[in-house]
Enzyme design. Structure first.
Site, PDB file in Angstrom:
ATOM      1  N   ASP A  65     -23.056 -11.593 -35.148  1.00  0.00           N
ATOM      2  CA  ASP A  65     -23.860 -11.998 -33.991  1.00  0.00           C
ATOM      3  C   ASP A  65     -24.956 -10.999 -33.634  1.00  0.00           C
ATOM      4  OD1 ASP A  65     -22.138  -9.990 -33.201  1.00  0.00           O
ATOM      5  OD2 ASP A  65     -21.152 -11.113 -31.615  1.00  0.00           O
ATOM      6  N   ASP A 120     -16.173  -3.617 -29.896  1.00  0.00           N
ATOM      7  CA  ASP A 120     -17.348  -3.849 -29.071  1.00  0.00           C
ATOM      8  C   ASP A 120     -16.923  -3.614 -27.630  1.00  0.00           C
ATOM      9  OD1 ASP A 120     -20.230  -5.394 -29.305  1.00  0.00           O
ATOM     10  OD2 ASP A 120     -19.262  -5.580 -27.346  1.00  0.00           O
ATOM     11  N   ARG A 543     -20.112   1.900 -30.214  1.00  0.00           N
ATOM     12  CA  ARG A 543     -20.535   2.220 -31.582  1.00  0.00           C
ATOM     13  C   ARG A 543     -20.018   3.595 -32.023  1.00  0.00           C
ATOM     14  NH1 ARG A 543     -26.721   1.807 -29.487  1.00  0.00           N
ATOM     15  NH2 ARG A 543     -25.767  -0.122 -28.816  1.00  0.00           N
TER      16      ARG A 543
HETATM   17  C1  MIC Z   1     -23.889  -3.229 -26.982  1.00  0.00           C
HETATM   18  O1  MIC Z   1     -23.897  -4.139 -26.162  1.00  0.00           O
HETATM   19  O2  MIC Z   1     -24.334  -2.097 -26.746  1.00  0.00           O
HETATM   20  C2  MIC Z   1     -23.307  -3.504 -28.360  1.00  0.00           C
HETATM   21  C3  MIC Z   1     -24.421  -3.485 -29.328  1.00  0.00           C
HETATM   22  O3  MIC Z   1     -22.723  -4.774 -28.384  1.00  0.00           O
HETATM   23  C4  MIC Z   1     -22.271  -2.430 -28.663  1.00  0.00           C
HETATM   24  C5  MIC Z   1     -21.739  -2.456 -30.018  1.00  0.00           C
HETATM   25  C6  MIC Z   1     -22.638  -1.835 -31.049  1.00  0.00           C
HETATM   26  O4  MIC Z   1     -23.316  -0.849 -30.771  1.00  0.00           O
HETATM   27  O5  MIC Z   1     -22.644  -2.357 -32.161  1.00  0.00           O
HETATM   28  C7  MIC Z   1     -21.068  -2.411 -27.705  1.00  0.00           C
HETATM   29  O6  MIC Z   1     -21.164  -2.915 -26.607  1.00  0.00           O
HETATM   30  O7  MIC Z   1     -20.038  -1.825 -28.026  1.00  0.00           O
HETATM   31 FE1  SF4 Z   2     -24.200  -8.570 -27.939  1.00  0.00          FE
HETATM   32 FE2  SF4 Z   2     -23.463  -6.285 -26.797  1.00  0.00          FE
HETATM   33 FE3  SF4 Z   2     -25.430  -7.762 -25.770  1.00  0.00          FE
HETATM   34 FE4  SF4 Z   2     -22.974  -8.635 -25.632  1.00  0.00          FE
HETATM   35  S1  SF4 Z   2     -23.781  -6.803 -24.663  1.00  0.00           S
HETATM   36  S2  SF4 Z   2     -24.747  -9.831 -26.209  1.00  0.00           S
HETATM   37  S3  SF4 Z   2     -22.095  -7.922 -27.547  1.00  0.00           S
HETATM   38  S4  SF4 Z   2     -25.450  -6.722 -27.749  1.00  0.00           S
END
Ligand code: MIC
Ligand code: SF4
Length: 646
Positions: A65, A120, A543
């Site tokens: 996604d 996540d 992350r």
């Molecule tokens: C975000 O909302 O910051 C992300 C991208 O979904 C991250 C995960 C990531 O860095 O891949 C998260 O919320 O953990």
């Molecule tokens: Fe995607 Fe993270 Fe944004 Fe949710 S908060 S939509 S998981 S990038």
């Protein structure tokens, strides 16, 4: 200590070991896991490195996604690896286009009373359906997939008592923004929020999920709602009534702290630039000119949210100086809107429809123009996350977003000149799981590993003498977005050497060496890099790259006043010491490029009392005392140089 709460009941059922005392380490069994592509490639590479044949959970799902732009082969290479490794390891695969992990998991897999661990930070969305759903680094999720229990500190339980019900145009998003204004994004490590009270019944599962999703911004371990008639109705409408089970706190349940929110008093709120806790009433922001509105993300892209938006847009026109983009949270939502004509109402009003996925929420396109205001229904507005330096991103409800898109100004939606579009409860969602590939029907189990799929780097055991140099000194509330930028760099998640080049990129000054160059030089001199932070270091995303890449560059310790839960666990997993100042004032005694020496680190770390010597460039020296919040197991992992060496 709290008693008779939903949290406690679920933990009791999943308890493996430890001491059920607030703040003490416990281990719980994990029923379900989820990964998304941007953290998932590393998680499955780590699972492979552990030698696991098949996952040992009840259910593990791999979603795609985040990385959907596909400008270059990297994204699709990742997708192919993920799909094939899922088939190989017994993981369910949700294909790109099927939706955002949290939204799809809620619709198709979440079940009350279960535990869910996800790579996540917004995994707590599952709390909306009565799960203990926790965000963690990829390695912790890989361990859970391999059947290992998850370690956490026994939580402090904050009860949020909801009374009455929301007024028209006032939304679940406003409830969580209101709570963020009370609890802020820092100081909540080790807590779980549990909602209770008469007001709970008035909230649907998607509304509850908006609230638990953005609970991540509080920095709590997770947030949970009870499982009741509304949960049952949602599950039945998803064709999954069989997984329903009632879950409620005892009448005499006790919480460690109680906060009361009268839903009838909640008004439209907005998180102002550039932190989710910089909250103001929308009414106070009235008349600020808006240039862009985006509706979507895992916080606010449910069918009900978007049906409300479509109804508000029907027969109207988005203000000519505004661009409105809408990203439905799942294919179920998109397909329902397209079949019932609501998608046409959005398009007819001038909305730009985006693919179902994270998209602009993680800086994948739709960056705002310079010096303009962007309104987003997302959950994070960290500086620069939109892809525009100096951005002015506000987080709002879909109600505020759509009305402001129509007027061209920040508008309290209660000022709309038409009635609130009440959306009927959905009795039967459109169920189409043909983009969910179960491992038993996968065509092949051969793992496809294209050239951009690297291997997780391996660390050395912790040296006995840390001969450190402060490679960077930063301030309060450093997020993992600051440490490891996403946006245009997101496609490098499977390539650690390449991704490491942009660690702390937002702090690189023109013409000066980057963090990566400074720490590589420190390593080439036979020394170790140290990061110095202030309060609430490592907020936000889960992350683990924010630990892996610094580790790859030779970082041995992060020293701060407080380090957030997921990031601290990631540092441990990759053999970096998360150290805390005993005296906060010592932060001021350290400057960038000072030397910090820790003698007998392997002995000092287990003791929890660490004496370090700071040597300034002028030759002066000062001793500082450091400590940590690590368990004996964490210490063992760091001494070994990280979990992959254990
Ligand atoms: C975000 O909302 O910051 C992300 C991208 O979904 C991250 C995960 C990531 O860095 O891949 C998260 O919320 O953990
Ligand atoms: Fe995607 Fe993270 Fe944004 Fe949710 S908060 S939509 S998981 S990038």
């Amino acid at each position: 200590m709290a008693k008779g709460t939903v949290v406690q009941k679920i933990i009791d059922k999943h308890f493996v070991s430890g001491e059920k005392v607030t703040g003490q380490p416990v281990a719980i069994k994990i029923d379900q896991t989820l990964t998304q592509d941007a953290t998932g490639t590393m998680a499955y590479l780590e699972l492979e490195a552990m030698g696991a044949e098949k996952v040992a959970t009840e259910l593990s799902v791999s979603y795609v996604d985040h990385n959907m732009m596909q400008n270059g082969p990297e994204n699709r290479n990742d997708h192919m690896y993920l799909q094939s490794v899922a088939a190989n390891k017994g993981v369910v695969f949700s294909a790109p286009g099927n939706g955002i992990c949290h939204q799809v998991h809620l619709e198709r897999f979440g079940a009350p009373g279960k535990t869910l661990l996800g790579s996540d930070s917004h995994t707590p969305t599952g709390g909306g359906i009565g799960m203990i759903a926790i965000g963690a680094g990829g390695l912790d999720v890989a361990l859970a997939m391999a059947g290992k229990p998850f370690r956490l500190n026994y939580p402090k339980i904050v009860g949020v008592k909801l009374t009455n019900k929301l007024n028209p145009w006032c939304a679940a998003k406003d409830v969580i923004l209101h709570l963020l204004s009370i609890l802020t994004t820092k100081g909540n490590v080790g807590s779980i929020v549990e909602y209770f009270g008469d007001g709970v019944a008035s909230l649907s599962v998607p509304q509850r999920a908006t609230i638990t999703n953005m609970g991540a911004e509080l920095g709590v371990t997770t947030s949970v709602f009870p499982s009741d008639e509304a949960t049952k109705q949602f599950l039945v409408a998803q064709g999954r009534g069989d997984v329903y089970t009632e879950l409620k706190a005892d009448v005499d349940a006790e919480y460690d702290r109680v906060i009361e929110i009268d839903l009838a008093q909640v008004v439209p709120m907005a998180a102002c630039p550039s932190s989710p806790d910089n909250v103001k009433k929308v009414a106070e922001l009235a008349d600020i000119k808006v240039s862009q509105v985006i509706i979507g993300s895992c916080t606010n892209s449910s069918y009900t949210d978007l049906a409300m938006v479509a109804t508000a847009l029907k027969g109207r026109r988005v203000h000519p100086s505004v661009t409105l983009s809408i990203a439905p949270g799942s294919r179920q939502v998109l397909e329902m809107l397209s079949r019932n004509g609501m998608l046409a109402d959005m398009i007819g009003a001038g909305a730009r429809i985006l693919e179902t996925g994270c998209g602009p929420c993680i800086g994948q396109g739709q960056s705002p123009a310079d010096d303009t205001v962007t309104l987003r229904t997302f959950n994070r507005n960290f500086a620069g996350r939109t892809g525009t330096k100096g951005d002015q991103a506000y987080l709002v409800s879909p109600e505020t977003a759509v009305i402001s898109a129509l007027t061209g100004y920040f508008t309290d939606p209660r000022k709309a000149d038409f009635a609130y579009p009440v959306i009927e409860k959905v009795e039967q969602f459109l169920i189409n799981d043909n983009m969910i590939i179960r491992p038993e029907v996968a065509e092949s189990t051969e793992i496809i590993r294209k050239r951009t799929i690297g291997a997780p780097p391996v660390n050395q055991a912790l040296p006995d003498k840390i001969d450190g140099v402060v490679a960077i000194k930063v301030g309060d509330k450093i997020t993992t977005d600051h440490i490891m930028p996403a946006g245009i760099h997101l496609k490098l998640r499977s390539n650690i050497p390449a991704y490491s080049k942009v660690v702390f990129e937002c702090f690189t000054e023109a013409g000066k060496p980057s963090f990566a160059e400074r720490s590589s030089a420190i390593r080439d001199n036979g020394k170790h890099s140290i990061i110095v932070g202030r309060d609430s270091y490592g907020q936000g995303s889960s992350r683990e790259h924010a630990a892996i890449c610094p580790m790859y560059l030779g970082v041995k310790a992060v020293i701060a006043m407080a380090i957030e839960r997921i990031h601290s666990a990631n540092l441990v997993n990759f053999g970096i010491m998360p150290l805390i100042f005993v005296n906060s004032a010592d932060y001021d005694k350290i400057d960038e490029s000072d030397s910090i020496t820790i003698d007998n680190a392997r002995e000092q770390l287990p003791s929890g009392k660490i004496i370090a010597t700071v040597a300034k460039n002028d030759g002066s020296k000062v001793e500082i005392e450091l400590t940590h919040k690590l368990s004996a197991e964490d210490v063992r992992i760091i001494l070994a140089g990280g979990m992959l060496n254990c």
